[in-house]
Design a protein around this motif. Structure first.
Motif, PDB file in Angstrom:
ATOM      1  N   GLN A 177       0.865  -1.186   0.000  1.00 55.10           N
ATOM      2  CA  GLN A 177       0.000   0.000   0.000  1.00 55.10           C
ATOM      3  C   GLN A 177       0.897   1.230   0.000  1.00 55.10           C
ATOM      4  O   GLN A 177       2.112   1.125   0.132  1.00 55.10           O
ATOM      5  CB  GLN A 177      -0.897   0.003   1.247  1.00 55.10           C
ATOM      6  CG  GLN A 177      -0.081   0.013   2.541  1.00 55.10           C
ATOM      7  CD  GLN A 177      -0.915  -0.346   3.754  1.00 55.10           C
ATOM      8  OE1 GLN A 177      -2.024  -0.831   3.621  1.00 55.10           O
ATOM      9  NE2 GLN A 177      -0.381  -0.100   4.932  1.00 55.10           N
ATOM     10  N   VAL A 178       0.303   2.416  -0.152  1.00 54.53           N
ATOM     11  CA  VAL A 178       1.077   3.659  -0.067  1.00 54.53           C
ATOM     12  C   VAL A 178       1.023   4.154   1.373  1.00 54.53           C
ATOM     13  O   VAL A 178      -0.055   4.396   1.914  1.00 54.53           O
ATOM     14  CB  VAL A 178       0.508   4.734  -1.032  1.00 54.53           C
ATOM     15  CG1 VAL A 178       1.178   6.073  -0.800  1.00 54.53           C
ATOM     16  CG2 VAL A 178       0.717   4.305  -2.474  1.00 54.53           C
ATOM     17  N   ASP A 179       2.194   4.254   2.004  1.00 53.16           N
ATOM     18  CA  ASP A 179       2.296   4.750   3.383  1.00 53.16           C
ATOM     19  C   ASP A 179       2.926   6.129   3.369  1.00 53.16           C
ATOM     20  O   ASP A 179       3.926   6.352   2.672  1.00 53.16           O
ATOM     21  CB  ASP A 179       3.168   3.819   4.237  1.00 53.16           C
ATOM     22  CG  ASP A 179       2.515   2.461   4.465  1.00 53.16           C
ATOM     23  OD1 ASP A 179       1.284   2.444   4.632  1.00 53.16           O
ATOM     24  OD2 ASP A 179       3.228   1.445   4.464  1.00 53.16           O
ATOM     25  N   ILE A 180       2.363   7.044   4.151  1.00 56.14           N
ATOM     26  CA  ILE A 180       2.944   8.385   4.288  1.00 56.14           C
ATOM     27  C   ILE A 180       3.501   8.500   5.701  1.00 56.14           C
ATOM     28  O   ILE A 180       2.780   8.272   6.678  1.00 56.14           O
ATOM     29  CB  ILE A 180       1.901   9.474   3.976  1.00 56.14           C
ATOM     30  CG1 ILE A 180       1.505   9.370   2.499  1.00 56.14           C
ATOM     31  CG2 ILE A 180       2.455  10.851   4.282  1.00 56.14           C
ATOM     32  CD1 ILE A 180       0.347  10.188   2.082  1.00 56.14           C
ATOM     33  N   TRP A 181       4.790   8.829   5.799  1.00 60.35           N
ATOM     34  CA  TRP A 181       5.502   8.820   7.077  1.00 60.35           C
ATOM     35  C   TRP A 181       5.957  10.221   7.459  1.00 60.35           C
ATOM     36  O   TRP A 181       6.295  11.026   6.606  1.00 60.35           O
ATOM     37  CB  TRP A 181       6.761   7.947   6.989  1.00 60.35           C
ATOM     38  CG  TRP A 181       6.572   6.558   6.494  1.00 60.35           C
ATOM     39  CD1 TRP A 181       6.335   6.176   5.205  1.00 60.35           C
ATOM     40  CD2 TRP A 181       6.617   5.348   7.256  1.00 60.35           C
ATOM     41  NE1 TRP A 181       6.233   4.817   5.126  1.00 60.35           N
ATOM     42  CE2 TRP A 181       6.413   4.279   6.369  1.00 60.35           C
ATOM     43  CE3 TRP A 181       6.836   5.064   8.613  1.00 60.35           C
ATOM     44  CZ2 TRP A 181       6.397   2.956   6.776  1.00 60.35           C
ATOM     45  CZ3 TRP A 181       6.833   3.745   9.031  1.00 60.35           C
ATOM     46  CH2 TRP A 181       6.605   2.702   8.126  1.00 60.35           C
ATOM     47  N   ASP A 182       5.982  10.456   8.769  1.00 64.90           N
ATOM     48  CA  ASP A 182       6.677  11.612   9.321  1.00 64.90           C
ATOM     49  C   ASP A 182       8.080  11.136   9.679  1.00 64.90           C
ATOM     50  O   ASP A 182       8.242  10.028  10.191  1.00 64.90           O
ATOM     51  CB  ASP A 182       5.948  12.117  10.570  1.00 64.90           C
ATOM     52  CG  ASP A 182       6.474  13.470  11.012  1.00 64.90           C
ATOM     53  OD1 ASP A 182       7.702  13.582  11.183  1.00 64.90           O
ATOM     54  OD2 ASP A 182       5.674  14.399  11.191  1.00 64.90           O
ATOM     55  N   GLU A 183       9.102  11.968   9.428  1.00 67.95           N
ATOM     56  CA  GLU A 183      10.483  11.541   9.685  1.00 67.95           C
ATOM     57  C   GLU A 183      10.733  11.208  11.159  1.00 67.95           C
ATOM     58  O   GLU A 183      11.631  10.432  11.477  1.00 67.95           O
ATOM     59  CB  GLU A 183      11.468  12.632   9.237  1.00 67.95           C
ATOM     60  CG  GLU A 183      11.636  12.685   7.732  1.00 67.95           C
ATOM     61  CD  GLU A 183      12.619  13.760   7.318  1.00 67.95           C
ATOM     62  OE1 GLU A 183      13.366  14.270   8.171  1.00 67.95           O
ATOM     63  OE2 GLU A 183      12.636  14.096   6.116  1.00 67.95           O
ATOM     64  N   GLN A 184       9.947  11.814  12.056  1.00 70.16           N
ATOM     65  CA  GLN A 184      10.192  11.613  13.497  1.00 70.16           C
ATOM     66  C   GLN A 184       9.481  10.385  14.067  1.00 70.16           C
ATOM     67  O   GLN A 184       9.687  10.028  15.215  1.00 70.16           O
ATOM     68  CB  GLN A 184       9.734  12.856  14.294  1.00 70.16           C
ATOM     69  CG  GLN A 184      10.287  14.179  13.779  1.00 70.16           C
ATOM     70  CD  GLN A 184      11.804  14.203  13.743  1.00 70.16           C
ATOM     71  OE1 GLN A 184      12.465  13.677  14.637  1.00 70.16           O
ATOM     72  NE2 GLN A 184      12.365  14.772  12.688  1.00 70.16           N
TER      73      GLN A 184
END
Length: 445
Positions: A177-184
């Motif tokens: 799937q497409v996951d959107i991450w925050d760097e922290q």
């Protein structure tokens, strides 16, 4: 009473140095130059011939990888830095001015599936077959320091691609799937899915930075908006799309590289038919990248060639190939619009000129003026048969030449069959379908 004063400016007739050419006064009245057009035609013909004589696009080969080059990334701030990932999990950072590798990292076990640099250029991200996302410093470690990633995220499934947001500390990965991450954070902010097949690539829009596009193995191109929790819309093609690239100058335009040997340029507002179908490759197109001007893009194909297409034309203006170059997996157009980098199966990264006959280095003012004049002449006479034939002629490897010939015969046979069917059918029962709409199965919103 009128007085005409003679005004003589020495700059108009005195040469600057002894080595310079004598300045000759010229009257530009067209009545005095009846043979101007034939003379210009001859100059244009000579300029076109010389352009083909000096077309030597290959600059150098960066070798050092021990397995096929699978992905590449450009440094957002430095023109001379490029990153590459190989099928053995090795990542190399190259200096293009010295044309040598300045750093090697054993990043993953198995393939490096994707990589991207952070928008500020301080670090970069890699994903691999070992189900991890790793963030690395762009600078080499100090003497005595170990080569270790800043962060490592262990996922549940294999990630097949990664791309970083153009302005914020956010990145997207794709796989199941497409996951959107925050760097922290070590868990995704949101997961977007539409269908059940794996997703091969994901790309952020460089202008409308909250938009994403992804290509799935069930022949879909899906568009997402980061601000919404659901996908926007998708277009289903006849065959699978390998990757896509957004136009850096026009927010809604993107180009998709397809398995059916073609590239499709879409406007995301009107997905019912592509803006342009780009045909010339004779095997699956594996990668595509836009020039920073947004006027052209470069494509890499399984047929062992690299082609440059103008955005508004259906056929390529240039094709690059060498005897040693195998299947081209990845391609990048440098940020100064001068060079093209391609990574292929036989472990090499090749550096090409974007304009094959361009002279590199510093140009004298007279040289620059002559080049601009020749360019204008070539544009003026570009449709004359002789000039057009010389300008368009390209030497191709025998395999590609024969496949093009074969495909032409097949296309002609299909066209003839369709005409015969229409001729022997009830009028109106076989509607005409344009070339652009033939390849689209459906658009789902």
């Amino acid at each position: 009473m009128r007085v005409k004063v003679l005004s003589r400016n020495p700059d108009d007739y005195v040469r600057e140095t002894k080595l310079d050419l004598q300045r000759v006064p010229r009257n530009y009245d067209p009545a005095l130059h009846p043979f101007e057009v034939p003379r210009e035609y001859t100059r244009a013909l000579n300029a076109t011939k010389l352009e083909r004589v000096f077309a030597k696009p290959f600059l150098s080969s960066l070798d050092g990888h021990r397995d096929g080059v699978n992905c590449m990334a450009k440094h957002p701030k430095s023109l001379s830095t490029v990153l590459s990932g190989a099928c053995d999990g090795e990542v190399k950072i190259w200096n293009l001015t010295k044309r040598q590798c300045i750093r090697t990292i054993q990043a993953h076990e198995g393939f490096v599936r994707g990589m991207c640099a952070r928008f500020c250029g301080t670090s970069f991200f890699t994903v691999g077959d070992d189900k991890t996302v790793k963030q690395w410093k762009m600078e080499s470690p100090e003497y005595g320091e170990e080569e270790e990633p800043i962060h490592t995220i262990l996922g549940k499934t294999v990630y097949t691609g990664i791309d970083h947001h153009w302005k914020e500390a956010v990145f997207a990965t794709c796989g199941h799937q497409v996951d959107i991450w925050d760097e922290q954070r070590t868990s995704p902010m949101c997961s977007l899915t539409w269908g059940f097949d794996s997703i091969s690539s994901v790309k952020f829009n460089p202008i409308e930075t909250y938009l994403l596009g992804s290509c799935a193995s069930d022949r879909n191109i899906v568009l997402y908006d980061m601000r919404k929790s659901t996908p926007l819309k998708k277009v289903i093609l006849n065959m699978r799309t390998n990757t896509l690239c957004w136009n850096p100058m026009e927010a809604f335009i993107f180009t998709a590289a397809n398995e059916d040997y073609n590239l499709y340029t879409f406007d995301m507002r009107f997905l019912e038919s592509p803006v342009m179908v780009h045909m010339d490759h004779v095997s699956a197109v594996l990668d595509v990248d836009y020039s920073p001007t947004g006027k052209e893009f470069v494509s890499a194909s399984f047929d062992k060639s690299v082609r440059i297409f103008p955005v508004d034309k259906g056929h390529s203006r240039e094709v690059y190939h060498t005897k040693r170059m195998q299947h081209v997996i990845t391609v990048k157009w440098t940020s100064d619009n001068k060079y093209i980098l391609c990574g292929s199966d036989e472990m090499n990264i090749r550096l090409w000129k974007a304009n094959a006959s361009e002279k590199l280095g510093v140009l004298a003012p007279r040289e620059k003026a002559a080049m601009n004049y020749n360019q204008k002449l070539k544009e003026k006479f570009q449709y004359h048969p002789q000039i057009r034939r010389i300008a368009q002629h390209r030497h191709l490897p025998k395999s590609i030449f024969c496949q093009i010939k074969e495909q032409r015969i097949m296309r002609e046979a299909r066209r003839r069959k369709e005409l015969n069917r229409r001729k022997h059918s009830k009028p109106g029962s076989m509607p005409f379908v344009s070339e652009r709409k033939k390849h689209i199965v459906a658009v789902v919103k």
